[in-house]
Design a protein around this motif. Structure first.
Motif, PDB file in Angstrom:
ATOM      1  N   ASP A 140      27.288  24.759  -4.138  1.00 57.74           N
ATOM      2  CA  ASP A 140      26.115  26.523  -3.604  1.00 57.74           C
ATOM      3  C   ASP A 140      25.071  26.166  -2.936  1.00 57.74           C
ATOM      4  N   PRO A 141      24.236  27.237  -2.173  1.00 58.29           N
ATOM      5  CA  PRO A 141      23.456  27.020  -1.456  1.00 58.29           C
ATOM      6  C   PRO A 141      22.193  26.063  -2.734  1.00 58.29           C
ATOM      7  N   TYR A 142      22.108  26.660  -3.806  1.00 51.62           N
ATOM      8  CA  TYR A 142      20.949  25.439  -4.796  1.00 51.62           C
ATOM      9  C   TYR A 142      21.386  24.511  -4.810  1.00 51.62           C
ATOM     10  N   GLY A 143      23.126  23.987  -4.955  1.00 42.10           N
ATOM     11  CA  GLY A 143      22.833  22.221  -4.635  1.00 42.10           C
ATOM     12  C   GLY A 143      22.179  21.851  -3.509  1.00 42.10           C
ATOM     13  N   VAL A 144      22.832  22.468  -2.485  1.00 43.44           N
ATOM     14  CA  VAL A 144      22.393  22.258  -1.442  1.00 43.44           C
ATOM     15  C   VAL A 144      20.762  21.870  -0.989  1.00 43.44           C
ATOM     16  N   SER A 145      20.174  22.975  -1.783  1.00 37.95           N
ATOM     17  CA  SER A 145      19.153  22.573  -1.631  1.00 37.95           C
ATOM     18  C   SER A 145      17.997  21.136  -2.405  1.00 37.95           C
ATOM     19  N   LYS A 146      18.549  21.290  -3.415  1.00 34.90           N
ATOM     20  CA  LYS A 146      18.764  20.469  -4.457  1.00 34.90           C
ATOM     21  C   LYS A 146      18.193  18.792  -3.687  1.00 34.90           C
ATOM     22  N   TRP A 147      19.181  18.756  -2.959  1.00 38.17           N
ATOM     23  CA  TRP A 147      19.943  17.351  -2.417  1.00 38.17           C
ATOM     24  C   TRP A 147      19.415  16.924  -0.442  1.00 38.17           C
ATOM     25  N   ALA A 149      16.192  17.981  -0.241  1.00 38.33           N
ATOM     26  CA  ALA A 149      15.269  18.143  -1.119  1.00 38.33           C
ATOM     27  C   ALA A 149      14.574  16.470  -1.643  1.00 38.33           C
ATOM     28  N   GLU A 150      15.973  15.522  -2.166  1.00 42.59           N
ATOM     29  CA  GLU A 150      16.185  14.776  -2.433  1.00 42.59           C
ATOM     30  C   GLU A 150      15.831  13.884  -1.144  1.00 42.59           C
ATOM     31  N   GLU A 151      16.373  14.436   0.029  1.00 42.36           N
ATOM     32  CA  GLU A 151      16.385  13.425   1.089  1.00 42.36           C
ATOM     33  C   GLU A 151      15.422  13.374   1.772  1.00 42.36           C
ATOM     34  N   GLN A 152      14.206  14.696   1.923  1.00 42.41           N
ATOM     35  CA  GLN A 152      13.545  14.293   2.549  1.00 42.41           C
ATOM     36  C   GLN A 152      12.010  13.741   1.644  1.00 42.41           C
ATOM     37  N   LEU A 153      12.225  14.423   0.478  1.00 42.78           N
ATOM     38  CA  LEU A 153      10.452  14.003  -0.184  1.00 42.78           C
ATOM     39  C   LEU A 153      11.080  11.963  -0.173  1.00 42.78           C
ATOM     40  N   MET A 154      13.148  11.118  -0.249  1.00 43.12           N
ATOM     41  CA  MET A 154      12.157   9.927  -0.367  1.00 43.12           C
ATOM     42  C   MET A 154      12.048   9.537   1.284  1.00 43.12           C
ATOM     43  N   GLN A 155      12.065  10.550   2.615  1.00 39.79           N
ATOM     44  CA  GLN A 155      11.534  10.409   3.346  1.00 39.79           C
ATOM     45  C   GLN A 155       9.940  10.267   3.268  1.00 39.79           C
ATOM     46  N   VAL A 156       9.288  11.527   2.538  1.00 35.92           N
ATOM     47  CA  VAL A 156       8.051  11.010   2.800  1.00 35.92           C
ATOM     48  C   VAL A 156       7.944  10.043   1.984  1.00 35.92           C
ATOM     49  N   VAL A 165      10.651   9.230  -7.966  1.00 36.56           N
ATOM     50  CA  VAL A 165      11.321   9.536  -8.527  1.00 36.56           C
ATOM     51  C   VAL A 165      12.898  10.586  -8.477  1.00 36.56           C
ATOM     52  N   VAL A 166      13.957  10.138  -8.535  1.00 38.45           N
ATOM     53  CA  VAL A 166      14.393  11.465  -8.944  1.00 38.45           C
ATOM     54  C   VAL A 166      15.157  11.596  -9.980  1.00 38.45           C
TER      55      VAL A 166
END
Length: 320
Positions: A140-147, A149-156, A165-166
């Motif tokens: 769902d859109p919520y799960g997609v957005s959390k994933w 966000a995880e990817e982009q935060l790891m890049q940051v 940490v996730v």
């Protein structure tokens, strides 16, 4: 108060507020509550303004060592947004990345992101739990957005050196819980006959006390850097078992009718409630083996104790 400052976003929410009170109790760190409006935390700890929706509301991070990001646009059953995915991305992805870059520029050492098990997916086969290193499969859109966000935060983290940490929790319950778990308790209290007595699924839950305890471990544990952790109570329950054990905690008799799960699912589909049937009848298990081995962490509160705490708070609130 003394000790390293830890900023908690979403500090008025279910997880954020419980975390603030835990940090206040432990007296190891100085919690800083990042909130959008009024809060009962004022006077208990430093409070700063924060809103995920714009640059103007980025929080002050003076002397903050760790950010714990609990704030989010949460999953909703009947989303009225014209484009739900875009709205989730605007808040949960863009807002989180904006906050993380602000934290990195302010010299914050570690950024802990409270994600969701929905990153892994919506269901598991019995005995085949999700693990932290599975390929993400949000639906769902919520799960997609959390994933995302995880990817982009790891890049940051890679770009700035800030430690990321996730943590991905499943359904969280405990004193003050709302939504579906609260409704379940009301059904039981009212002696409503529920057609949920023959469901043999397996679902992982996490008591708020267990989640908060894991978060406090992740504040400083050196092995947490760059990792994704799943969390649960370490004991999976069927929907039928959960209802019966919650009834015991509430000191009421449960009235569960043994309706076959296939019949429930069929009826729910005809009524347009397929997602509800999936949550009630389907399995969703998580494997916390990595969390145990990497961090040396185990759940500190049993399911029985957590259910009693939840029921006790529920009773006291109704009596006010």
């Amino acid at each position: 108060m003394s000790g390293p400052r830890v900023l908690v976003t979403g500090a008025t929410g279910f997880v954020g507020e419980a975390l603030i009170f835990r940090l206040l109790r432990d007296k190891v760190f100085t919690p800083v509550a990042a909130v959008r409006g009024e809060t009962r935390l004022s006077g208990l700890c430093p409070v700063v303004a924060f809103d995920l929706e714009g640059d103007r509301a980025l929080p002050s991070l003076e002397r903050v060592e760790v950010v714990i990001h609990c704030a989010a646009r949460v999953h909703v059953m009947n989303d009225v947004a014209a484009d739900p995915l875009q709205e989730f991305r605007r808040i949960n992805v863009e807002g989180s990345v904006r906050l993380a870059r602000h934290a990195a520029s302010a010299g914050v050492r570690r950024f802990i992101f409270i994600s969701s098990i929905k990153v892994n997916g919506e269901m598991t086969l019995p005995g085949q739990p999700f693990s932290a290193d599975d390929r993400p499969a949000p639906v769902d859109p919520y799960g997609v957005s959390k994933w995302e966000a995880e990817e982009q935060l790891m890049q940051v983290g890679k770009e700035t050196g800030m430690e990321i940490v996730v943590i991905r929790p499943p359904l969280i319950y405990g004193p003050g819980v709302k939504a579906n778990f609260f409704n379940m308790m009301r059904w039981l209290e009212r002696r409503v006959p529920l057609p949920l007595g023959a469901i043999n699924n397996q679902r992982s839950l996490v008591a708020i006390g267990n989640l908060v305890d894991l978060i406090t471990v992740c504040i400083r544990h050196p092995a947490a850097t760059g990792q994704v952790f799943l969390v649960s109570d370490g004991e999976d329950l069927s929907t039928s078992q959960l209802l019966r054990r919650m009834a015991v905690a509430l000191s009421v008799k449960s009235y569960l009718l043994p309706v076959p799960s296939w019949l429930l699912s069929s009826a729910a589909s005809l009524l347009g409630r397929r997602a509800l049937a999936q949550r009630l009848c389907g399995s969703l298990q998580v494997d916390i083996g990595k969390t145990r081995s990497v961090l040396g962490w185990s759940p500190v509160i049993t399911v029985e104790r957590a259910l009693r705490q939840t029921a006790g708070h529920h009773d006291s609130r109704l009596q006010r």
